[in-house]
Design a protein around this motif. Structure first.
Motif, PDB file in Angstrom:
ATOM      1  N   VAL A 254      -4.583  -9.204   6.519  1.00 23.62           N
ATOM      2  CA  VAL A 254      -4.138  -8.232   7.516  1.00 23.62           C
ATOM      3  C   VAL A 254      -5.388  -7.521   8.019  1.00 23.62           C
ATOM      4  CG1 VAL A 254      -2.678  -6.226   7.975  1.00 23.62           C
ATOM      5  CG2 VAL A 254      -1.949  -7.938   6.300  1.00 23.62           C
ATOM      6  N   GLU A 255      -5.822  -7.886   9.219  1.00 23.83           N
ATOM      7  CA  GLU A 255      -7.089  -7.355   9.721  1.00 23.83           C
ATOM      8  C   GLU A 255      -6.975  -5.927  10.235  1.00 23.83           C
ATOM      9  OE1 GLU A 255      -9.036 -10.063  12.351  1.00 23.83           O
ATOM     10  OE2 GLU A 255      -8.839 -11.764  10.963  1.00 23.83           O
ATOM     11  N   PHE A 256      -5.758  -5.398  10.332  1.00 23.59           N
ATOM     12  CA  PHE A 256      -5.542  -3.983  10.643  1.00 23.59           C
ATOM     13  C   PHE A 256      -5.593  -3.169   9.351  1.00 23.59           C
ATOM     14  CE2 PHE A 256      -2.897  -6.342  13.731  1.00 23.59           C
ATOM     15  CZ  PHE A 256      -3.383  -5.837  14.923  1.00 23.59           C
ATOM     16  N   GLY A 257      -5.620  -1.837   9.509  1.00 22.00           N
ATOM     17  CA  GLY A 257      -5.193  -0.976   8.432  1.00 22.00           C
ATOM     18  C   GLY A 257      -3.669  -0.980   8.393  1.00 22.00           C
ATOM     19  N   VAL A 258      -3.084  -0.362   7.370  1.00 20.35           N
ATOM     20  CA  VAL A 258      -1.627  -0.344   7.214  1.00 20.35           C
ATOM     21  C   VAL A 258      -1.183   1.075   6.906  1.00 20.35           C
ATOM     22  CG1 VAL A 258       0.304  -1.130   5.810  1.00 20.35           C
ATOM     23  CG2 VAL A 258      -1.479  -2.739   6.439  1.00 20.35           C
ATOM     24  N   ARG A 259      -0.141   1.542   7.627  1.00 18.31           N
ATOM     25  CA  ARG A 259       0.438   2.855   7.379  1.00 18.31           C
ATOM     26  C   ARG A 259       1.948   2.706   7.250  1.00 18.31           C
ATOM     27  NH1 ARG A 259      -2.934   5.854  12.240  1.00 18.31           N
ATOM     28  NH2 ARG A 259      -5.008   5.637  11.279  1.00 18.31           N
ATOM     29  N   GLY A 260       2.496   3.139   6.113  1.00 18.27           N
ATOM     30  CA  GLY A 260       3.924   3.025   5.887  1.00 18.27           C
ATOM     31  C   GLY A 260       4.354   3.939   4.768  1.00 18.27           C
ATOM     32  N   ARG A 261       5.618   3.790   4.341  1.00 18.51           N
ATOM     33  CA  ARG A 261       6.139   4.631   3.268  1.00 18.51           C
ATOM     34  C   ARG A 261       5.566   4.173   1.928  1.00 18.51           C
ATOM     35  NH1 ARG A 261      12.289   4.735   3.426  1.00 18.51           N
ATOM     36  NH2 ARG A 261      12.111   2.863   2.148  1.00 18.51           N
ATOM     37  N   ASN A 262       6.043   3.048   1.400  1.00 16.66           N
ATOM     38  CA  ASN A 262       5.434   2.424   0.230  1.00 16.66           C
ATOM     39  C   ASN A 262       4.742   1.149   0.680  1.00 16.66           C
ATOM     40  OD1 ASN A 262       6.620   4.287  -1.728  1.00 16.66           O
ATOM     41  ND2 ASN A 262       8.549   3.266  -1.269  1.00 16.66           N
ATOM     42  N   VAL A 263       3.564   0.870   0.142  1.00 16.49           N
ATOM     43  CA  VAL A 263       2.809  -0.333   0.488  1.00 16.49           C
ATOM     44  C   VAL A 263       2.663  -1.182  -0.767  1.00 16.49           C
ATOM     45  CG1 VAL A 263       0.632  -1.269   1.360  1.00 16.49           C
ATOM     46  CG2 VAL A 263       1.563   0.845   2.340  1.00 16.49           C
ATOM     47  N   LEU A 264       3.165  -2.438  -0.716  1.00 20.07           N
ATOM     48  CA  LEU A 264       3.129  -3.330  -1.869  1.00 20.07           C
ATOM     49  C   LEU A 264       2.524  -4.658  -1.443  1.00 20.07           C
ATOM     50  CD1 LEU A 264       6.238  -1.877  -1.634  1.00 20.07           C
ATOM     51  CD2 LEU A 264       6.213  -2.577  -4.023  1.00 20.07           C
ATOM     52  N   ALA A 265       1.475  -5.100  -2.131  1.00 17.25           N
ATOM     53  CA  ALA A 265       0.787  -6.331  -1.767  1.00 17.25           C
ATOM     54  C   ALA A 265       0.631  -7.236  -2.973  1.00 17.25           C
ATOM     55  CB  ALA A 265      -0.590  -6.009  -1.171  1.00 17.25           C
ATOM     56  N   GLY A 266       0.802  -8.536  -2.760  1.00 16.97           N
ATOM     57  CA  GLY A 266       0.616  -9.527  -3.811  1.00 16.97           C
ATOM     58  C   GLY A 266      -0.846  -9.835  -4.050  1.00 16.97           C
ATOM     59  N   GLU A 267      -1.117 -10.893  -4.808  1.00 16.01           N
ATOM     60  CA  GLU A 267      -2.487 -11.259  -5.162  1.00 16.01           C
ATOM     61  C   GLU A 267      -3.307 -11.647  -3.934  1.00 16.01           C
ATOM     62  OE1 GLU A 267      -2.755 -14.294  -8.059  1.00 16.01           O
ATOM     63  OE2 GLU A 267      -1.514 -13.274  -9.534  1.00 16.01           O
ATOM     64  N   SER A 268      -4.585 -11.281  -3.982  1.00 16.49           N
ATOM     65  CA  SER A 268      -5.596 -11.768  -3.028  1.00 16.49           C
ATOM     66  C   SER A 268      -5.253 -11.454  -1.581  1.00 16.49           C
ATOM     67  CB  SER A 268      -5.799 -13.276  -3.207  1.00 16.49           C
ATOM     68  OG  SER A 268      -6.158 -13.581  -4.537  1.00 16.49           O
ATOM     69  N   VAL A 269      -4.668 -10.293  -1.329  1.00 15.57           N
ATOM     70  CA  VAL A 269      -4.410  -9.851   0.047  1.00 15.57           C
ATOM     71  C   VAL A 269      -5.637  -9.096   0.548  1.00 15.57           C
ATOM     72  CG1 VAL A 269      -2.986  -8.395   1.539  1.00 15.57           C
ATOM     73  CG2 VAL A 269      -1.927  -9.745  -0.278  1.00 15.57           C
ATOM     74  N   GLU A 270      -6.053  -9.387   1.773  1.00 16.23           N
ATOM     75  CA  GLU A 270      -7.202  -8.716   2.375  1.00 16.23           C
ATOM     76  C   GLU A 270      -6.743  -7.770   3.479  1.00 16.23           C
ATOM     77  OE1 GLU A 270     -10.154 -11.430   3.703  1.00 16.23           O
ATOM     78  OE2 GLU A 270     -10.235 -12.541   1.803  1.00 16.23           O
ATOM     79  N   PHE A 271      -7.235  -6.540   3.445  1.00 16.91           N
ATOM     80  CA  PHE A 271      -6.933  -5.530   4.454  1.00 16.91           C
ATOM     81  C   PHE A 271      -8.214  -5.201   5.222  1.00 16.91           C
ATOM     82  CE2 PHE A 271      -3.813  -4.933   1.109  1.00 16.91           C
ATOM     83  CZ  PHE A 271      -2.642  -4.675   1.780  1.00 16.91           C
ATOM     84  N   GLY A 272      -8.104  -5.156   6.567  1.00 15.13           N
ATOM     85  CA  GLY A 272      -9.272  -4.884   7.377  1.00 15.13           C
ATOM     86  C   GLY A 272      -9.504  -3.421   7.692  1.00 15.13           C
ATOM     87  N   GLY A 273      -8.659  -2.535   7.174  1.00 10.07           N
ATOM     88  CA  GLY A 273      -8.809  -1.106   7.442  1.00 10.07           C
ATOM     89  C   GLY A 273      -8.242  -0.280   6.319  1.00 10.07           C
ATOM     90  N   ASP A 274      -7.882   0.971   6.609  1.00 12.38           N
ATOM     91  CA  ASP A 274      -7.333   1.878   5.607  1.00 12.38           C
ATOM     92  C   ASP A 274      -5.924   1.472   5.197  1.00 12.38           C
ATOM     93  OD1 ASP A 274      -9.560   3.632   5.664  1.00 12.38           O
ATOM     94  OD2 ASP A 274      -8.749   4.629   7.447  1.00 12.38           O
ATOM     95  N   ILE A 275      -5.555   1.819   3.977  1.00 10.75           N
ATOM     96  CA  ILE A 275      -4.155   1.810   3.549  1.00 10.75           C
ATOM     97  C   ILE A 275      -3.727   3.264   3.413  1.00 10.75           C
ATOM     98  CG2 ILE A 275      -2.536   1.259   1.702  1.00 10.75           C
ATOM     99  CD1 ILE A 275      -4.214  -1.166   1.037  1.00 10.75           C
ATOM    100  N   GLU A 276      -2.656   3.646   4.116  1.00 16.64           N
ATOM    101  CA  GLU A 276      -2.096   4.985   4.010  1.00 16.64           C
ATOM    102  C   GLU A 276      -0.624   4.856   3.646  1.00 16.64           C
ATOM    103  OE1 GLU A 276      -2.943   7.650   7.216  1.00 16.64           O
ATOM    104  OE2 GLU A 276      -4.866   6.694   7.662  1.00 16.64           O
ATOM    105  N   ALA A 277      -0.279   5.253   2.433  1.00 13.48           N
ATOM    106  CA  ALA A 277       1.088   5.156   1.937  1.00 13.48           C
ATOM    107  C   ALA A 277       1.630   6.558   1.677  1.00 13.48           C
ATOM    108  CB  ALA A 277       1.139   4.328   0.653  1.00 13.48           C
ATOM    109  N   GLU A 278       2.761   6.883   2.324  1.00 12.51           N
ATOM    110  CA  GLU A 278       3.375   8.182   2.070  1.00 12.51           C
ATOM    111  C   GLU A 278       3.916   8.264   0.654  1.00 12.51           C
ATOM    112  OE1 GLU A 278       6.349   8.988   4.939  1.00 12.51           O
ATOM    113  OE2 GLU A 278       5.037   8.663   6.678  1.00 12.51           O
TER     114      GLU A 278
END
Length: 284
Positions: free
Chosen positions: A38-62
């Motif tokens: 996921v080349e974006f950052g992610v903003r949501g309520r709960n954030v759950l990711a499996g093995e070897s997930v790549e994030f291109g920006g911030d993770i913001e979880a409420e």
């Protein structure tokens, strides 16, 4: 939510989701399958990711954030609830957790971390992998009620929260250039997304703006009032374009059905029938 199959077998973009310049934003939870990018950052309520997930920006979880083993985050992780971080996770920025932090072995957080609650450093079980394997087995043996209870606990559903989760399947790529999945894709109403969408089938809801093309192996449907800023192509499926929708490009398909006042700016290539629905007034 009721699931009759593995919930990670489809790309699901809930109503009101926006892909902004730096982040993918949604009101509900975010579930991401293993080995996705996921080349974006992610903003949501709960954030759950499996093995070897790549994030291109911030993770913001409420609420809570769960990252399984070998995940990589290019910037910061900000969590309003608890965080569960698997072994060998890498965070290029800092991590701030309002609740408890459960962190595995060999985790690297380059700019440090802080938590207002308990901090437990150990080698936690890969939570997301275990839960989804367990869920799949429940569905295989027909225990749908038990699977429903597990999903409800996993995404922390509350009675007063109706938002559907954003689901990105395994091995997917989500970027400003393209959303690539090998599964069906369902996009809700009032979404604003950037990037070409590539999927097995594509169902786009009402009043969306998709700044990119749609390409599928099977059927494609475009909801009322939606704008597709690109071509629409299907290898062997049919296309339905609902009332007031507009395709700002070419359409290539088997059969094509156009609703009243639907528009296609480019050329049309259909091997089968082209059907144009009329309004009730025109029928009279």
């Amino acid at each position: 939510m009721a699931f009759s199959r593995d919930p990670l077998d489809e790309l699901v973009v809930p109503d009101g989701t926006e892909a902004k310049e730096v982040a993918l934003e949604t009101d509900g939870d975010v579930l991401i399958g293993s080995r996705s990018t996921v080349e974006f950052g992610v903003r949501g309520r709960n954030v759950l990711a499996g093995e070897s997930v790549e994030f291109g920006g911030d993770i913001e979880a409420e609420g809570d954030c769960r990252l399984d083993m070998w995940c990589d985050v290019a910037e910061n992780v900000l969590v309003g609830g608890d965080a569960y971080i698997g072994e060998r996770v890498h965070v290029a920025g800092e991590m701030k957790v309002a609740g408890d932090l459960d962190i595995g072995d060999d985790v690297e957080i380059e700019e440090g971390f802080e938590a207002n609650g308990w901090i437990v450093i150990r080698n936690p079980m890969p939570t997301i992998v275990f839960l989804f394997v367990y869920l799949k087995q429940l569905l295989l043996i027909g225990e749908e009620d038990a699977a429903q209870r597990l999903i409800s606990e996993l995404v922390d559903e509350e009675e007063d929260v109706e938002a559907e989760p954003l689901i990105i399947p395994r091995n997917a790529t989500v970027s400003d250039d393209a959303w690539r999945v090998s599964t069906p894709a369902t996009i809700g109403d009032d979404c604003r997304l950037h990037g070409n969408i590539r999927a097995e089938t594509i169902d786009v809801g009402r009043d969306c703006d998709i700044f990119g093309s749609l390409r599928a192996r099977g059927d494609v449907s475009v909801g009322k009032g939606t704008r597709i800023h690109g071509d629409l192509t299907t290898r062997s499926g049919d296309v339905v374009v609902e009332r007031d929708a507009r395709i700002l490009g070419d359409v290539s398909c088997e059969s094509l059905e156009l609703g009243p006042e639907a528009e296609i700016d480019g050329s049309i290539r259909a091997d089968g029938e082209i059907t144009m629905r009329t309004t009730e007034r025109e029928q009279e």
